[in-house]
Design an enzyme around this catalytic site. Structure first.
Site, PDB file in Angstrom:
ATOM      1  N   ARG A 537      33.904  35.412  39.855  1.00 16.16           N
ATOM      2  CA  ARG A 537      32.538  35.091  40.082  1.00 16.16           C
ATOM      3  C   ARG A 537      31.901  34.866  38.632  1.00 16.16           C
ATOM      4  O   ARG A 537      32.403  35.374  37.518  1.00 16.16           O
ATOM      5  CB  ARG A 537      31.781  36.163  40.461  1.00 16.16           C
ATOM      6  N   SER A 601      40.071  42.184  35.358  1.00 16.82           N
ATOM      7  CA  SER A 601      40.638  43.292  36.139  1.00 16.82           C
ATOM      8  C   SER A 601      42.001  43.248  35.961  1.00 16.82           C
ATOM      9  O   SER A 601      42.798  43.261  36.970  1.00 16.82           O
ATOM     10  CB  SER A 601      40.321  43.162  37.366  1.00 16.82           C
ATOM     11  N   ASP A 655      37.445  46.131  35.986  1.00 17.01           N
ATOM     12  CA  ASP A 655      36.593  46.184  37.101  1.00 17.01           C
ATOM     13  C   ASP A 655      36.346  47.569  37.534  1.00 17.01           C
ATOM     14  O   ASP A 655      35.413  47.858  38.105  1.00 17.01           O
ATOM     15  CB  ASP A 655      37.183  45.326  38.165  1.00 17.01           C
TER      16      ASP A 655
END
Ligand code: BG6
Ligand code: GLC
Length: 915
Positions: A537, A601, A655
């Site tokens: 994203r 992440s 994350d």
């Protein structure tokens, strides 16, 4: 005599025609009436099924504990003992491949001496066992181990496939000491005593209707309805177990013995009963009982015909009438009725019947007798069709099928002696159950062969269950073992935190340079990237004061094609920048240089907030030339390669950290971040004095544990199964992320797939056939587990998922697959819970608290979408960390918001420094 018409008179023949019409008209049921019967039967079924105690409803709907029809894989030698009025029959059935009809039957019947019907029950059971021993001695060859089915056609209270208490003897038996006893136990004891050379286990005690159904099954086409129209009538069918209230079960199917002969005993058929039926019932030994049976079964049809002829005679309807009444009941046997229906010889048979009744029948009389017989038989077939239509409709609706294709096993005199009977049934079913495509299969030896089939299917299911259980036991995590995992992780945490031992720890315990959770004073517009979960994203995060509406997020999801994730680093970061440019263009932000927080992440060794050296790729990424490099730098270089574009990367964030910060914005108690999605990991606020890898003793720092790698040093080996080893070996990073491979979404589907392959390979599932799709890596995604384990999901839907994979799935297969999924995801949740317990316990001990209250911010598709995972994590934490009260807060906005908040703090700090 006034009603007696004179033979040959014209008015007389009119009178006879009218009389015939009047007499037979009530037997002629209209389509509407049959539809009503079907509807009432459906209601009676529902009432019988929903009774919580057996015997309270008119129609008993007895569970038979027969859970499976044949699937064609049954093999072996099965014994049956069949007890009937006059004989004990021993049957040996060898199944060597049902699909090819390789069924061999040997049997022998032994007459029961009169005395056994009355003497102590033990004598009868001993006699049966001795017959069996004799039979085996003459047929047994070398085999000594057998499963046995007991065909025991009496009224019983059955509570298990091999547990059935006799309620009352009938059919001439009166042996004391058996009523109220479990007949299986009595027989087993007798067998153990008298068949010492053999090892025989009684698997099932079976009703004749069930035997009929089972004897008509073949592996390819299971027969799921049994229908007997003989002296008595009854039906059984495979019902969804969850609809049988006395069972209290949710899964699978069970054969229900309807005992439909008693349908109507509550008056439900009263409007259809004729005077003949009422007379017949009054004269019977059980008035008011078995009303449906008395309209259908062969024990009564002859009597109905007799009553009609009697009426006709008394009203002059039969011209040869020289008497006013027929001899008393019992003269017209149903077999005679059926003979009269015969196309060629029927009229002659009618004549001889009339003669026997003392009437000199004319041709017309014979024709009328034939019409009477036809009407009585038609009504029987029509009512039977209405009952059968109710069963078919019930099955179709329960299985949510627009069209039901089904085989019905039939047996009994009516079918055997009256070829038209099944034809008439079929005709009526065309409009009573138009959505059903029915094949009638004539049963062969339901009491012997059929009961052997029940035994074979039960034995097969029993063996499958045992195989499944022993395999799944390997995945069982005891509380003791979970405590061990918790302790092991705690040790790895300590090793990872200390400077000297950090390199040998499997959990790297990476400092994040985030020192506090948000305090609400963060402000501004930020860009954020969120890379490494299911979605990539790009976000615009606007952080306002609470009064101005708090945080606003605008985001776009972009894909990272596998060839990019596994290509070169340059390709990957160029792709990321292209996506950012696209996002900014769409948002009308080109030219603006906002501060950017980068959720990345993957494990990064950080030396500051805006620098992160990639330790290793995880979760299927493997872009070259990145490991060991500063990811922020790689991103900046990619930005440079793009002309007229600039970015200000201020923070790189894992994350878990992003999630903790994002949830911390709403809950200041949030000091742990947890991800259970494609991968799994956690972070938490550690005391600086414990963080040996960063200078300084004051305050706290968020530590990215990278617990996915826990166990990479082999410490979890004792808890791993061969399936875990296989999944690891087939992954792109063998030997790495061993804890993650037990828990996260990227791997659970694979674990299940390998278990299913093993089960199919050993014949426990899918009749031993695995489809090519099931043999393909990643074709059983973890989202299947979430769907398959959903409560209330119909078995049909479970099977639909598996059928999509090209598998041929039975009801039991569906149940077993669900169990596999449950065990795999439960183990994952428990391991995750044990790890969370290790973390919160450490925080509690760090702060020397008796009781810790803490919130864990959580994200990840597995945690969020799986129906039971989150609950099981919570339960485990409760058990393993009893002094911590842990609240789990699901992140709603993703970790991009957290990354932006971290960027905000960093910007403020930088501004303060510059000022
Ligand atoms: C998202 C977070 O919501 O969850 C990501 O924004 C995170 O940062 C992801 O990686 C984890 O879940 P999954 O299931 O997408 O791997
Ligand atoms: C993997 C990554 C880790 C991440 C986790 C969850 O374990 O190594 O950094 O936090 O997946 O996405």
């Amino acid at each position: 005599m006034e009603n007696v018409a004179q033979p040959g008179q014209k008015s007389g023949s009119n009178h006879v025609t009218k009389l015939m019409q009047k007499s037979l008209q009530p037997l002629n049921l209209s389509q509407e009436q049959l539809r009503q019967v079907k509807g009432r039967m459906l209601e009676a079924m529902e009432r019988g099924l929903s009774q919580r105690e057996e015997g309270k409803a008119t129609m008993s709907m007895l569970p038979t504990y027969v859970r499976a029809t044949l699937d064609g894989t049954e093999r072996g030698d099965f014994l049956v003992l069949e007890l009937s009025q006059k004989q004990v029959r021993a049957v040996r059935v060898q199944l060597t491949g049902i699909e090819q009809q390789q069924v061999q039957v040997q049997d022998h019947a032994y007459d029961i001496q009169e005395k056994f019907l009355k003497e102590d029950g033990k004598q009868l059971f001993s006699f049966m066992a001795k017959c069996l021993a004799k039979f085996l001695d003459s047929h047994g060859k070398t085999q000594t181990d057998f499963s046995l089915g007991f065909s025991f056609p009496f009224h019983c209270h059955q509570t298990g496939l091999d547990h059935s208490e006799l309620i009352s003897w009938t059919k001439g038996f009166q042996c004391p000491g058996v009523e109220g006893e479990d007949v299986v136990q009595l027989l087993q004891q007798a067998i153990d005593q008298h068949c010492k050379r053999y090892h025989i286990r009684i698997i099932a005690v079976v009703n004749d209707t069930v035997g009929t159904m089972m004897s008509c099954s073949s592996g390819d086409e299971p027969c799921e309805i049994g229908l007997v129209v003989d002296a008595g009538t009854n039906s059984c069918y495979m019902e969804e177990a969850r609809h049988v209230a006395v069972l209290g079960e949710n899964e699978g199917r069970m054969c229900v013995n309807m005992e439909w002969g008693s349908f109507g005993d509550d008056g439900a058929l009263d409007d259809l009963l004729t005077d003949y039926d009422r007379c017949l019932d009054q004269e019977s030994h059980n008035p008011g009982k078995q009303r449906f049976e008395k309209l259908i079964s062969s024990l009564y049809l002859g009597d109905v015909v007799h009553h009609i002829l009697d009426r006709l005679v008394s009203q002059g309807g039969l011209s040869g009438g020289i008497i006013t009444a027929l001899p008393t009941r019992g003269k017209v046997k149903t077999c005679r009725v059926l003979e009269i229906l015969h196309e060629q010889e029927g009229l002659a048979k009618a004549k001889s019947l009339l003669m026997e009744l003392g009437l000199e029948g004319s041709d017309l009389d014979c024709f009328h007798v034939q019409q009477v017989c036809q009407a009585v038989c038609n009504r029987s077939a029509n009512l039977c069709a209405a009952g059968l239509a109710a069963i078919l409709t019930r099955i179709r609706i329960a299985r949510e099928l627009p069209q039901l294709k089904i085989a019905v096993g039939i047996d009994g005199e009516m079918f055997r002696k009256q070829a038209q009977y099944s034809h008439m049934l079929k005709q009526k079913l065309k409009f009573l159950a138009p959505e059903c495509d029915i094949t009638f299969v004539q049963s062969k030896d339901g009491g012997g062969r059929g009961v052997a089939m029940v035994t074979a299917a039960a034995a097969r299911l029993f063996a499958q269950r045992q195989q499944l259980q022993s395999l799944l036991n390997q995945l069982h995590m005891s509380t003791e073992n979970l405590c061990k995992v918790q302790a092991l992780l705690r040790r790895e945490m300590e090793l990872g935190l200390a400077k000297e031992t950090n390199v040998i720890a499997s959990t790297r315990m990476l400092p994040s340079y985030v020192r506090s959770i948000p305090d609400g004073s963060e402000r501004g517009d930020f860009l954020a990237l969120d890379l490494g979960g299911t979605n990539f994203r790009v976000l615009l995060v606007q952080v306002h004061s609470q009064e101005q509406g708090g945080v606003h997020i605008f985001s776009e999801v972009y894909s990272i094609p596998p060839q990019v994730a596994q290509g070169t680093g340059t390709q990957l970061f160029d792709h990321i920048v292209t996506c950012i440019v696209d996002f900014q263009t769409k948002q009308g932000m080109m030219g603006q240089k906002l501060p950017l927080g980068f959720t990345f992440s993957f494990p990064c060794k950080q030396t500051s907030l805006d620098q992160g050296i990639l330790v290793r790729w995880t979760k299927g990424f493997s872009a070259s030339d990145c490991v060991g490099k500063d990811v922020v730098q790689l991103l900046r270089e990619a930005v440079k390669r793009q002309q007229h574009f600039d970015l200000d990367v201020v923070a790189i964030v894992n994350d878990t950290v992003g999630t903790m910060m994002s949830c911390g914005y709403d809950d200041p108690n949030c000091e742990v971040g947890l991800i259970v999605g494609t991968g799994t990991n956690a972070c938490y606020m550690e005391e600086m004095q414990n963080v040996g890898t960063v200078e300084g003793e004051e305050g706290r720092m968020c530590i990215n544990m990278e617990w996915g790698a826990f166990g990479d040093n082999g410490c979890l080996e004792p808890f791993m199964t061969t399936f875990d080893q296989t999944v690891d070996k087939a992954s792109i990073n063998p030997g790495q992320q061993r804890f993650e491979k037990l828990i996260s979404g990227m791997y659970l589907g694979e674990i299940v797939r390998h278990i299913l392959l093993k089960l199919a390979g050993q014949g426990t599932l899918f009749r031993g056939q695995a489809s090519p799709a099931l043999q393909t890596k990643d074709l059983f995604p973890t989202k299947f587990l979430s769907v398959i384990e959903s409560d209330g999901l119909a078995q049909r839907q479970v099977r639909a998922i598996l059928e999509e994979l090209g598998l041929r799935v039975s009801c039991e297969d569906g149940m077993m697959v669900r169990e596999v999924c449950q065990v795999v995801s439960h183990r994952a949740a428990q391991l995750c819970g044990a790890a969370v317990a290790a973390v919160v316990e450490k925080i509690r001990e760090n702060r020397a608290l008796e009781q810790l209250e803490v919130t864990v911010g959580v994200d990840g598709t597995l945690y969020k979408l799986h129906p039971h995972f989150s609950q099981q994590v919570k339960e485990t934490v409760k058990v393993l960390a009893p002094c911590c009260s842990v609240t789990f807060l699901q992140s709603e906005d993703g970790s991009g918001k957290g990354a932006a908040l971290i960027a905000a703090v960093a910007c403020r700090a930088a501004q303060q420094q510059n000022a």
